[in-house]
Design a protein around this motif. Sequence first.
Motif, PDB file in Angstrom:
ATOM      1  N   ALA A 221       0.855  -1.206  -0.151  1.00  0.00           N
ATOM      2  CA  ALA A 221       0.053  -0.033   0.050  1.00  0.00           C
ATOM      3  C   ALA A 221       0.811   1.193   0.242  1.00  0.00           C
ATOM      4  N   VAL A 222       0.462   2.126  -0.864  1.00  0.00           N
ATOM      5  CA  VAL A 222       1.301   3.437  -0.822  1.00  0.00           C
ATOM      6  C   VAL A 222       0.674   4.434  -0.250  1.00  0.00           C
ATOM      7  N   PRO A 227       5.388  12.223  -0.991  1.00  0.00           N
ATOM      8  CA  PRO A 227       6.186  13.364  -1.666  1.00  0.00           C
ATOM      9  C   PRO A 227       6.477  12.637  -2.924  1.00  0.00           C
ATOM     10  N   GLN A 228       6.601  13.689  -3.944  1.00  0.00           N
ATOM     11  CA  GLN A 228       6.609  13.239  -5.312  1.00  0.00           C
ATOM     12  C   GLN A 228       8.164  12.481  -5.359  1.00  0.00           C
ATOM     13  N   ASP A 229       9.083  12.902  -4.657  1.00  0.00           N
ATOM     14  CA  ASP A 229      10.511  12.454  -4.848  1.00  0.00           C
ATOM     15  C   ASP A 229      10.708  11.455  -3.968  1.00  0.00           C
ATOM     16  N   GLU A 230       9.780  10.788  -3.402  1.00  0.00           N
ATOM     17  CA  GLU A 230       9.989   9.572  -2.616  1.00  0.00           C
ATOM     18  C   GLU A 230       9.121   8.248  -3.410  1.00  0.00           C
ATOM     19  N   SER A 231       9.607   7.304  -3.030  1.00  0.00           N
ATOM     20  CA  SER A 231       8.901   6.172  -3.879  1.00  0.00           C
ATOM     21  C   SER A 231       9.105   4.698  -2.832  1.00  0.00           C
ATOM     22  N   GLY A 232       8.077   3.904  -3.320  1.00  0.00           N
ATOM     23  CA  GLY A 232       8.114   2.638  -2.410  1.00  0.00           C
ATOM     24  C   GLY A 232       6.741   2.522  -1.621  1.00  0.00           C
ATOM     25  N   ALA A 233       6.548   1.444  -1.133  1.00  0.00           N
ATOM     26  CA  ALA A 233       5.558   1.071  -0.264  1.00  0.00           C
ATOM     27  C   ALA A 233       5.622   1.491   1.195  1.00  0.00           C
TER      28      ALA A 233
END
Length: 386
Positions: A221-222, A227-233
């Motif tokens: 789940a995200v 923030p746009q510059d972060e990624s990952g669940a």
Amino acid sequence: MIIELHLLQSFPVSNLNRDDVGQPKTATFGGQVRGRISSQSLKRAARLLFQRYGLAATETGVRTKRLVDKTALMLKEERGRDYDESVGVASSALLALGFGLDKRRNTLTEYLLFVGNQAVELLADYCDRDWNRLAADAAARAKAAEKKKTDAADEKKSKIKPDKQTLEAAGRILDASRVVDVALFGRMIADNKDFNVNASSQVAHAISTHAVVNEYDYYTAVDDLQPQDESGADMIGTVDFNSACYYRYANLHLDQLGTNLRGDTDLVARATRAWLEAFIDAVPSGKQNSTAALTPPETLLVVVRDKGAWNLANAFLKPVTGHDLMVTSTQELFGHFNRLRRFYGEDDLRAVVAASISADVTGLDAREVAPSRHELVSRVLAATKV
């Protein structure tokens, strides 16, 4: 007279009835692991549908440990009593009636009580009638608790044997002569066997007709506000599930139902219809919001007999295999039933009514096949009339 209900019901990805570690329940049958849905789970799913099929709220029951709180709320909201004092009075009332309280939370009974929906009102009436004595007892118990003199032994002693007048009051509160749930599924009260009720309906654990291996879904789940510059669940985990075609069996002993409902023929007839309709529709609620496994039965076999009972689970002692499990399971079910009645005879059978959406009703007389659910229910109920 007995009604037997045999159903084949296939559920896709689901976890309708899980064990203590969250996995779908299983059982070993015929040397193979099968999917399982407990009888308790199926009974509760059916009970919740009774009012949909013609029973009034006053004719159904609840299983609860919260009689004290619900009675105190009624005494406050409808009779102008102080809530805190009402809690003490209601607790004293249950103790006087012979029931214990939870040692950690004295607003709960010691165990779940299976009572009619009118039990709260009847308990409130009892509290009102004997308010002064019960209030004095509640005050004495509170004072003893403050002095830390109440221990487990004292609590056991407080469950005194009620006198005749008190037993009559308890009998009114626990009267199940018009509570269909209790009449169907029975009641056992350890503190007073006089209030026990023998069940008129027996319900088997549903088992899959084939071997089953539990699987699991790995999910992520995200965070929607990430923030746009972060990624990952932001959350990961697993949910267990299986997919299975289940054989379900339940029966209803009409003579015992009549005894439990004190011979009220109208209520017996309405209870019988509600039982039949509700068990056809009964689906446990476990994990339904994430699986929506809301599939109805596809094969139905109903037998009305004068005596005896046949659970047909042995039709699947050898697990069904193949690509069309419902069709093969239907063939095995009807084949096993026909072999049994050829061997044991049909003298006790009043009616056989069957239907299948997915498969041919092999081996059954055309007069035993119903074209619709409505016709199936109507024929079964007509066969129960003497």
